[in-house]
Design a protein around this motif. Structure first.
Motif, PDB file in Angstrom:
ATOM      1  N   SER A 370       9.714   1.032   2.672  1.00 33.60           N
ATOM      2  CA  SER A 370      10.250   1.202   1.327  1.00 33.60           C
ATOM      3  C   SER A 370       9.281   2.118   0.586  1.00 33.60           C
ATOM      4  CB  SER A 370      10.342  -0.151   0.624  1.00 33.60           C
ATOM      5  OG  SER A 370       9.033  -0.697   0.473  1.00 33.60           O
ATOM      6  N   SER A 371       9.584   2.453  -0.657  1.00 33.83           N
ATOM      7  CA  SER A 371       8.657   3.321  -1.387  1.00 33.83           C
ATOM      8  C   SER A 371       7.306   2.631  -1.583  1.00 33.83           C
ATOM      9  CB  SER A 371       9.254   3.736  -2.732  1.00 33.83           C
ATOM     10  OG  SER A 371       9.583   2.603  -3.511  1.00 33.83           O
ATOM     11  N   ALA A 372       7.324   1.306  -1.807  1.00 32.58           N
ATOM     12  CA  ALA A 372       6.061   0.573  -1.960  1.00 32.58           C
ATOM     13  C   ALA A 372       5.290   0.541  -0.646  1.00 32.58           C
ATOM     14  CB  ALA A 372       6.338  -0.846  -2.449  1.00 32.58           C
ATOM     15  N   GLU A 373       5.998   0.320   0.438  1.00 32.19           N
ATOM     16  CA  GLU A 373       5.354   0.285   1.755  1.00 32.19           C
ATOM     17  C   GLU A 373       4.871   1.667   2.181  1.00 32.19           C
ATOM     18  OE1 GLU A 373       7.996  -3.455   3.516  1.00 32.19           O
ATOM     19  OE2 GLU A 373       8.674  -1.376   3.751  1.00 32.19           O
ATOM     20  N   LEU A 374       5.538   2.701   1.691  1.00 30.08           N
ATOM     21  CA  LEU A 374       5.111   4.067   1.994  1.00 30.08           C
ATOM     22  C   LEU A 374       3.680   4.284   1.526  1.00 30.08           C
ATOM     23  CD1 LEU A 374       5.590   7.004   2.875  1.00 30.08           C
ATOM     24  CD2 LEU A 374       6.717   7.408   0.666  1.00 30.08           C
ATOM     25  N   LEU A 375       3.371   3.824   0.338  1.00 28.31           N
ATOM     26  CA  LEU A 375       2.008   3.954  -0.183  1.00 28.31           C
ATOM     27  C   LEU A 375       1.014   3.233   0.721  1.00 28.31           C
ATOM     28  CD1 LEU A 375      -0.054   4.731  -2.360  1.00 28.31           C
ATOM     29  CD2 LEU A 375       0.559   2.604  -3.553  1.00 28.31           C
ATOM     30  N   LEU A 376       1.336   2.012   1.115  1.00 28.40           N
ATOM     31  CA  LEU A 376       0.420   1.229   1.951  1.00 28.40           C
ATOM     32  C   LEU A 376       0.188   1.908   3.301  1.00 28.40           C
ATOM     33  CD1 LEU A 376       1.753  -2.378   1.204  1.00 28.40           C
ATOM     34  CD2 LEU A 376      -0.262  -1.250   0.234  1.00 28.40           C
ATOM     35  N   GLN A 377       1.259   2.440   3.888  1.00 29.26           N
ATOM     36  CA  GLN A 377       1.120   3.113   5.180  1.00 29.26           C
ATOM     37  C   GLN A 377       0.300   4.394   5.047  1.00 29.26           C
ATOM     38  OE1 GLN A 377       1.884   2.293   8.233  1.00 29.26           O
ATOM     39  NE2 GLN A 377       2.957   0.385   7.815  1.00 29.26           N
TER      40      GLN A 377
END
Length: 422
Positions: A370-377
């Motif tokens: 997701s967009s939030a998970e994109l940052l974490l990755q």
């Protein structure tokens, strides 16, 4: 049934041309060569090999095939048709004057017949799933074999074709060959009425991507121009509704690493100016590829607003996000960053590449975010160079392991050529 379709198309024609002129406000080429849209051409062939690729993505997929056809059938001219000016530009940039480009006419009986009478194709090779009832009927009646190459059919598209079941069945049964990506695609084509003996699973020709010899040297020059030791990620083939999410992620990423650089490449050229303004509204120092060859050291976003340079942009990046996937567009081609050994991130909407994406996911070469998970990755891959390298290598191995569709499809074309009576 096809009669009513044709009547509706004639009634819609004025509105289609109005739409062309509307789109020409952004891309002026939409109002050029309008006669070709109705089957009037300034060129003529006694015979040719005809390849149809609707737009940029299909043209890119067709490039290895066209190059192979140029070698195998050097005595025959190659005609490549598209529907969009961006597709036309990609044909020209890839082949120059070595192939002839024309716009495919709208699917009106008179226009289609003028096209066939002018070009005299020995065979027709349609990339992916671009099916036009009157065109295919005319080819069938004139004994011109037509193959649907690199054919894919998502569940969503299959449902749409099922709504016009009679027309769909007639179109599919008029084809000489359907070279399907995978077994799921093949089953869907057969369920819609395709003859089983015409459907062959060949794999995806996009796996046979050939990288330019000078690509890595050019990408290193570009990367060095961005500044030493910068973390560079690319968001490629993005659509409306995705860029806002991506720019927000980049804002947060820069809080972790102020030198992080985003290469942003919108899918459609008519949105380049809009996205440039959007990036500046977010407060980013934004450079445009079309206006200067490199980014400055203080550039936070580098807008890839040129045609034919996406591979270069991928090669200059550390991590690749492939667009059309955070919103329900079905995703775009992940094979290009895969072939370059880049770790790949995508959203959950992958129905255009369902089987291919599974290969990358199983190999742990693609992460769904997701967009939030994109940052974490991005943070994880930015900080873990070893995992970034290994993930990219796994992606490259997926591409290498699945090459070979090109040769299979060339053999099918050879059989079609032998059966042609044109």
């Amino acid at each position: 049934m096809r009669y009513f379709y044709t009547v509706l198309l004639y009634l819609a024609l004025p509105f289609i041309f109005i739409r062309l002129f509307w789109r020409s406000r952004q891309i002026s080429d939409y109002r050029r060569r309008l006669g070709e849209r109705l089957g009037f051409y300034p060129i003529q062939f006694e015979k040719c090999i005809w390849v149809h690729a609707v737009s940029v993505g299909e043209v890119l997929a067709a490039i290895p095939l066209i190059k192979a056809l140029q070698v195998r059938y050097a005595e025959l001219p190659l005609l490549v048709t598209t529907m969009t000016p961006t597709g036309a530009a990609r044909v020209t940039s890839a082949f120059g004057k070595n192939v002839t480009h024309a716009y495919l006419p709208y699917d009106l009986p008179g226009s289609v017949n003028r096209f066939l009478k002018t070009m005299h194709p020995t065979v027709g090779l349609i990339m992916e799933t671009e099916l036009w009832p009157n065109l295919l009927a005319a080819c069938y009646h004139q004994h011109i074999p037509v193959g649907l190459l690199n054919a894919r059919l998502s569940e969503k598209s299959a449902k749409k074709y099922h709504r016009i079941a009679v027309i769909t069945r007639n179109m599919l049964q008029s084809l000489s060959v359907i070279a399907a990506h995978g077994h799921v695609d093949a089953k869907r084509f057969i369920a819609l009425g395709a003859s089983q003996h015409t459907v062959v699973v060949t794999g995806n020709i996009k796996f046979d991507l050939q990288l330019p010899n000078n690509l890595f040297a050019e990408s290193m020059k570009l990367r060095e121009s961005f500044g030493q030791n910068r973390f560079i990620w690319i968001a490629a083939s993005t659509h409306e509704g995705e860029e806002e999410q991506i720019l927000q992620v980049h804002q947060q990423l820069q809080q972790k690493n102020q030198q992080a650089l985003l290469i942003l490449v919108p899918r459609h050229p008519d949105r380049f100016d809009t996205i440039f303004k959007l990036s500046e509204q977010y407060g980013f120092k934004t450079s445009r590829r079309s206006q200067q060859s490199t980014a400055m050291s203080d550039t936070a976003v580098y807008l890839g607003d040129t045609m034919g340079e996406l591979l270069l942009m991928y090669a200059a990046s550390d991590v690749a996000f492939v667009g059309g996937s955070l919103i329900p567009r079905g995703g775009h081609n992940m094979l290009e960053p895969g072939a370059l050994g880049k770790p790949i991130l995508m959203g959950k909407h992958l129905f255009n590449f369902a089987e291919i994406s599974e290969l990358f996911i199983e190999a742990r070469a693609l992460s769904i975010v997701s967009s939030a998970e994109l940052l974490l990755q991005l943070i994880r891959l930015m900080n873990d160079i070893k995992e970034r390298t290994q993930m990219g290598e796994r992606a490259r191995q997926v591409v290498e392991a699945n090459r070979g569709a090109l040769n299979k499809q060339l053999e099918l074309i050879t059989k079609m050529m032998q059966s042609s009576v044109v």
